[in-house]
Scaffold this motif. Structure first.
Motif, PDB file in Angstrom:
ATOM      1  N   HIS A 183       5.599   6.766  -5.999  1.00 23.70           N
ATOM      2  CA  HIS A 183       4.427   6.465  -5.178  1.00 23.70           C
ATOM      3  C   HIS A 183       3.499   5.443  -5.840  1.00 23.70           C
ATOM      4  N   LEU A 184       3.761   5.127  -7.090  1.00 19.44           N
ATOM      5  CA  LEU A 184       2.961   4.125  -7.794  1.00 19.44           C
ATOM      6  C   LEU A 184       3.461   2.708  -7.546  1.00 19.44           C
ATOM      7  N   HIS A 185       4.681   2.561  -7.005  1.00 26.76           N
ATOM      8  CA  HIS A 185       5.301   1.245  -7.054  1.00 26.76           C
ATOM      9  C   HIS A 185       5.880   0.720  -5.744  1.00 26.76           C
ATOM     10  N   TRP A 186       6.049   1.547  -4.720  1.00 31.35           N
ATOM     11  CA  TRP A 186       6.677   1.019  -3.513  1.00 31.35           C
ATOM     12  C   TRP A 186       5.643   0.439  -2.565  1.00 31.35           C
ATOM     13  N   ASP A 187       6.117  -0.079  -1.416  1.00 32.85           N
ATOM     14  CA  ASP A 187       5.236  -0.816  -0.506  1.00 32.85           C
ATOM     15  C   ASP A 187       4.164   0.052   0.118  1.00 32.85           C
ATOM     16  N   ILE A 188       4.416   1.354   0.273  1.00 28.93           N
ATOM     17  CA  ILE A 188       3.429   2.237   0.905  1.00 28.93           C
ATOM     18  C   ILE A 188       2.755   3.117  -0.148  1.00 28.93           C
ATOM     19  N   THR A 189       2.510   2.536  -1.290  1.00 25.59           N
ATOM     20  CA  THR A 189       1.893   3.270  -2.398  1.00 25.59           C
ATOM     21  C   THR A 189       0.504   3.787  -2.020  1.00 25.59           C
ATOM     22  N   TRP A 190       0.279   5.067  -2.302  1.00 28.04           N
ATOM     23  CA  TRP A 190      -1.026   5.696  -2.062  1.00 28.04           C
ATOM     24  C   TRP A 190      -1.142   6.904  -3.002  1.00 28.04           C
ATOM     25  N   PRO A 191      -1.376   6.640  -4.295  1.00 30.90           N
ATOM     26  CA  PRO A 191      -1.354   7.724  -5.281  1.00 30.90           C
ATOM     27  C   PRO A 191      -2.726   8.362  -5.515  1.00 30.90           C
ATOM     28  N   PRO A 203     -12.395 -24.641 -17.082  1.00 32.75           N
ATOM     29  CA  PRO A 203     -11.713 -24.473 -15.793  1.00 32.75           C
ATOM     30  C   PRO A 203     -11.776 -23.013 -15.326  1.00 32.75           C
ATOM     31  N   ILE A 204     -11.846 -22.813 -14.036  1.00 32.70           N
ATOM     32  CA  ILE A 204     -11.897 -21.458 -13.489  1.00 32.70           C
ATOM     33  C   ILE A 204     -10.523 -20.811 -13.612  1.00 32.70           C
ATOM     34  N   ALA A 205     -10.500 -19.595 -14.131  1.00 33.03           N
ATOM     35  CA  ALA A 205      -9.259 -18.822 -14.206  1.00 33.03           C
ATOM     36  C   ALA A 205      -9.258 -17.799 -13.077  1.00 33.03           C
ATOM     37  N   PHE A 206      -8.185 -17.759 -12.310  1.00 35.41           N
ATOM     38  CA  PHE A 206      -8.106 -16.858 -11.157  1.00 35.41           C
ATOM     39  C   PHE A 206      -7.217 -15.659 -11.458  1.00 35.41           C
ATOM     40  N   TYR A 207      -7.553 -14.565 -10.808  1.00 36.69           N
ATOM     41  CA  TYR A 207      -6.666 -13.398 -10.770  1.00 36.69           C
ATOM     42  C   TYR A 207      -6.582 -12.945  -9.320  1.00 36.69           C
ATOM     43  N   HIS A 208      -5.378 -12.706  -8.833  1.00 36.23           N
ATOM     44  CA  HIS A 208      -5.169 -12.268  -7.451  1.00 36.23           C
ATOM     45  C   HIS A 208      -4.862 -10.779  -7.442  1.00 36.23           C
ATOM     46  N   LYS A 209      -5.683 -10.025  -6.737  1.00 34.42           N
ATOM     47  CA  LYS A 209      -5.511  -8.575  -6.668  1.00 34.42           C
ATOM     48  C   LYS A 209      -4.055  -8.234  -6.367  1.00 34.42           C
ATOM     49  N   SER A 210      -3.509  -7.302  -7.155  1.00 33.12           N
ATOM     50  CA  SER A 210      -2.079  -7.032  -7.093  1.00 33.12           C
ATOM     51  C   SER A 210      -1.722  -5.687  -6.482  1.00 33.12           C
ATOM     52  N   ARG A 211      -2.572  -4.679  -6.650  1.00 38.07           N
ATOM     53  CA  ARG A 211      -2.354  -3.386  -6.004  1.00 38.07           C
ATOM     54  C   ARG A 211      -3.195  -3.370  -4.731  1.00 38.07           C
ATOM     55  N   LEU A 212      -2.532  -3.566  -3.616  1.00 43.46           N
ATOM     56  CA  LEU A 212      -3.217  -3.758  -2.345  1.00 43.46           C
ATOM     57  C   LEU A 212      -3.215  -2.469  -1.532  1.00 43.46           C
ATOM     58  N   VAL A 213      -4.269  -2.263  -0.771  1.00 44.89           N
ATOM     59  CA  VAL A 213      -4.407  -1.054   0.043  1.00 44.89           C
ATOM     60  C   VAL A 213      -3.434  -1.134   1.212  1.00 44.89           C
ATOM     61  N   PRO A 214      -2.484  -0.186   1.321  1.00 43.86           N
ATOM     62  CA  PRO A 214      -1.513  -0.228   2.421  1.00 43.86           C
ATOM     63  C   PRO A 214      -2.209  -0.151   3.782  1.00 43.86           C
ATOM     64  N   GLY A 215      -1.744  -0.973   4.699  1.00 42.92           N
ATOM     65  CA  GLY A 215      -2.282  -0.957   6.050  1.00 42.92           C
ATOM     66  C   GLY A 215      -3.530  -1.788   6.232  1.00 42.92           C
ATOM     67  N   VAL A 216      -4.282  -2.006   5.149  1.00 42.37           N
ATOM     68  CA  VAL A 216      -5.509  -2.799   5.212  1.00 42.37           C
ATOM     69  C   VAL A 216      -5.276  -4.173   4.593  1.00 42.37           C
ATOM     70  N   GLU A 217      -4.742  -4.193   3.373  1.00 47.95           N
ATOM     71  CA  GLU A 217      -4.471  -5.448   2.686  1.00 47.95           C
ATOM     72  C   GLU A 217      -2.978  -5.762   2.602  1.00 47.95           C
ATOM     73  N   LYS A 218      -2.153  -4.757   2.816  1.00 48.62           N
ATOM     74  CA  LYS A 218      -0.714  -4.967   2.691  1.00 48.62           C
ATOM     75  C   LYS A 218       0.022  -4.231   3.794  1.00 48.62           C
ATOM     76  N   ILE A 219       0.871  -4.971   4.501  1.00 49.48           N
ATOM     77  CA  ILE A 219       1.724  -4.391   5.530  1.00 49.48           C
ATOM     78  C   ILE A 219       3.157  -4.452   5.014  1.00 49.48           C
ATOM     79  N   PRO A 220       3.853  -3.316   4.922  1.00 48.26           N
ATOM     80  CA  PRO A 220       5.246  -3.329   4.446  1.00 48.26           C
ATOM     81  C   PRO A 220       6.083  -4.333   5.231  1.00 48.26           C
ATOM     82  N   PRO A 221       7.023  -5.032   4.574  1.00 46.51           N
ATOM     83  CA  PRO A 221       7.800  -6.093   5.239  1.00 46.51           C
ATOM     84  C   PRO A 221       8.465  -5.652   6.541  1.00 46.51           C
ATOM     85  N   VAL A 222       9.013  -4.421   6.572  1.00 46.29           N
ATOM     86  CA  VAL A 222       9.680  -3.958   7.792  1.00 46.29           C
ATOM     87  C   VAL A 222       8.687  -3.877   8.944  1.00 46.29           C
ATOM     88  N   LEU A 223       7.513  -3.306   8.665  1.00 45.10           N
ATOM     89  CA  LEU A 223       6.496  -3.186   9.703  1.00 45.10           C
ATOM     90  C   LEU A 223       5.950  -4.556  10.094  1.00 45.10           C
TER      91      LEU A 223
END
Length: 562
Positions: free
Chosen positions: A146-154, A370-390
């Motif tokens: 649950h820490l690593h798949w597309d629908i992670t919600w731990p 120079p500005i250093a960027f970081y892109h949020k990597s653990r995304l909230v399922p359904g809000v910030e991340k939609i699983p590829p199948v869906l």
């Protein structure tokens, strides 16, 4: 576990079942007890309920087995307990997005059924001894997954339930939070045995009397807590120090912060407030300022960001305060030259080509760096991340807005130290990411000496969500032995030390700022060095147990056929 805890396989009449043995009663009781680790106002006094929270489920499963209940009834009873537990603890997610809130409750409860159904089948095929032994293994394997798949919600990882009692789990620096999950299961299984065995009890194959067995159960709770207090008493903050300021501008995301809100505050005025709050708390010793998640919300293209008037204004402010670095939340856009070069989350418009939108962090080491960027990597399922199948299913549906996931990155960025503070290597952590122990540990492994959390807790209103998120940060500090500087748009802004103690916390729901001297530890804990040994080990054992259960099932069917 031994066969003295074995459950009868013969059926009995349900007419003799007492009211407190009814599956409905046990399901509700189990949900109430488990929710003690996630109370609306985190308190150490309710955390012990975790040690008995699974006993009602175990009694319910036992009773259903005695009655010879069908699979459907067992599943419905199990799901009822899990959906109630999820609803009691994570209902507040619906504040940010109603559909996501419903999914977090309904779907997460459904996923939680998987390890419990695997336990049922293993017990049926391999016997009670291996069945009960398999239960914590399956659950820990599920939590690791649950820490690593597309629908992670731990959020409801059992080890996170000790966030309200960080003084009990100082040994998380060795085990991580899954060590707490294992602790919960061991105690629950022992207490279950105590509840259902009125006569013979065994430990390691030797018969023991009930008072002695009860004493063993008590020791399973007391000894880890005692070890934790010993570790905590001996631990001293490590590393050189630096002065850090965290800003809480307090913009209501529903009415003030974003364009289109009924009381929208222009972005220039928002920036003015953050600059003023920063200015008021600066001293000659200040080395770093943190602004919250999406503090700079008006999306900017990363390749042309230096032409943005707000960025120029930030640089002018930094130029007036040499020696001060700034970490801020920001929304950015990055383009790709072709479809082949684009990420799997990339969107496409005829006038823009392929591009990603990021919930990001931007780091200004100085006025000119120079500005250093970081892109949020653990995304909230359904809000910030939609699983590829869906995503493929809804890609052709007009939902009245943007369809798709926010972009992310795979590696853990650690910002380079400014010249006047060589030990200050900050890890940018954005909101939801702070519930992932192994994820945060990667920052420390990559050289971070300070955790810099930027968040917008106001999405959840005045609910348990932002209070629990604050507590989770305490566990991450213990696991990594890093100080944490926390900047919230509103919610809780302040600092947590390497022992998981909140050393400074500002009042929520007002514009304010906080200043503290943090320690910059560069030593790595056992957990940081080796990661989730418990979770990975449980997954390996779970696979072996499932294979054994399946193979034995076929063998038995074959022998019966003969």
């Amino acid at each position: 576990m031994t066969d003295t805890a074995a459950l009868p396989t013969t059926t009995t009449s349900t007419a003799t079942t007492s009211w407190y043995q009814q599956p409905l009663i046990l399901a509700v009781l189990g949900a109430l007890l488990l929710s003690g680790g996630w109370s609306p106002w985190p308190t150490v006094w309710l955390v012990p309920l975790l040690f008995i929270g699974w006993v009602p489920y175990l009694l319910m499963e036992r009773q259903l087995t005695l009655e010879g209940a069908r699979k459907r009834r067992v599943f419905v009873s199990t799901y009822l307990m899990l959906v109630l537990w999820n609803a009691l603890t994570t209902w507040w997610v619906s504040y940010a997005e109603l559909a996501a809130g419903i999914a977090a409750v309904v779907l997460n409860a459904l996923l939680m059924c998987l390890p419990l159904m695997a336990f049922r089948q293993t017990k049926k095929r391999l016997g009670n001894r291996w069945g009960y032994l398999s239960l914590p293994i399956y659950w820990l394997a599920f939590e690791q997954l649950h820490l690593h798949w597309d629908i992670t919600w731990p959020w409801l990882t059992l080890g996170n339930g000790f966030a309200a009692a960080p003084q009990w789990v100082q040994w998380y620096e060795y085990t991580g939070f899954l060590g707490g999950s294992g602790w919960v299961w061991v105690v629950n299984l022992m207490l279950f045995r105590l509840a259902v065995n009125n006569e013979q009890l065994t430990i390691l194959g030797k018969s023991v009397r009930r008072p002695l067995f009860t004493a063993y159960c008590a020791l399973l709770i007391v000894v880890p807590i005692g070890i934790s207090y010993l570790i905590g008493a001996r631990y001293q903050e490590k590393g050189p120090t630096a002065e850090v300021i965290v800003i809480q501008p307090n913009f209501d995301p529903y009415v003030e912060k974003f364009e289109g809100g009924p009381k929208f505050i222009p972005y220039e005025e928002q920036l003015t407030r953050m600059l003023q709050l920063s200015e008021q708390h600066l001293t000659p010793q200040t080395r770093l300022v943190l602004w919250p998640e999406t503090a700079l919300e008006e999306a900017v293209w990363e390749n042309t960001i230096e032409t943005n008037p707000k960025i120029r204004r930030v640089r002018e402010w930094l130029a007036r305060h040499p020696g001060v670095a700034l970490l801020t939340g920001i929304t950015t856009i990055n383009s790709y030259p072709s479809k082949e070069a684009a990420s799997e989350t990339a969107r496409h418009r005829d006038d823009l080509g392929y591009y990603d939108i990021f919930n990001a962090g931007a780091y200004f080491a100085s006025a000119t760096a120079p500005i250093a960027f970081y892109h949020k990597s653990r995304l909230v399922p359904g809000v910030e991340k939609i699983p590829p199948v869906l995503a493929s299913l809804i890609s052709h549906i007009d939902l009245g807005g943007t369809v798709g996931s926010v972009g992310s990155q795979t590696e853990r960025t650690v910002y380079l130290a400014p010249a006047n503070a060589p030990a200050l290597r900050v890890a940018p952590v954005i909101c939801y990411e702070s519930i992932y122990g192994d994820f945060i540990a990667e920052y420390a492994h990559n050289g971070a000496t300070l955790l810099g959390l930027v968040t917008n807790d106001a999405w959840w209103h005045d609910s348990p969500g932002y209070r629990q998120l604050l507590s989770y940060g305490q566990l991450r500090c213990i696991e990594t032995r890093r100080d944490l500087a926390r900047s919230a748009n509103t919610g809780f802004t302040g600092f947590i030390n390497q022992k998981g103690e909140i050393i400074q916390r500002e009042t929520a729901w007002i514009p304010t700022a906080s200043r503290a001297t943090v320690h910059l530890n560069d030593e790595t804990t056992f957990y940081v060095r080796f990661g989730e040994l418990i979770g990975r080990g449980a997954q390996l054992l779970a696979v072996l147990l499932l294979v054994a259960a399946v193979v034995l099932g076929f063998v038995r069917k074959d022998s019966k056929a003969r």
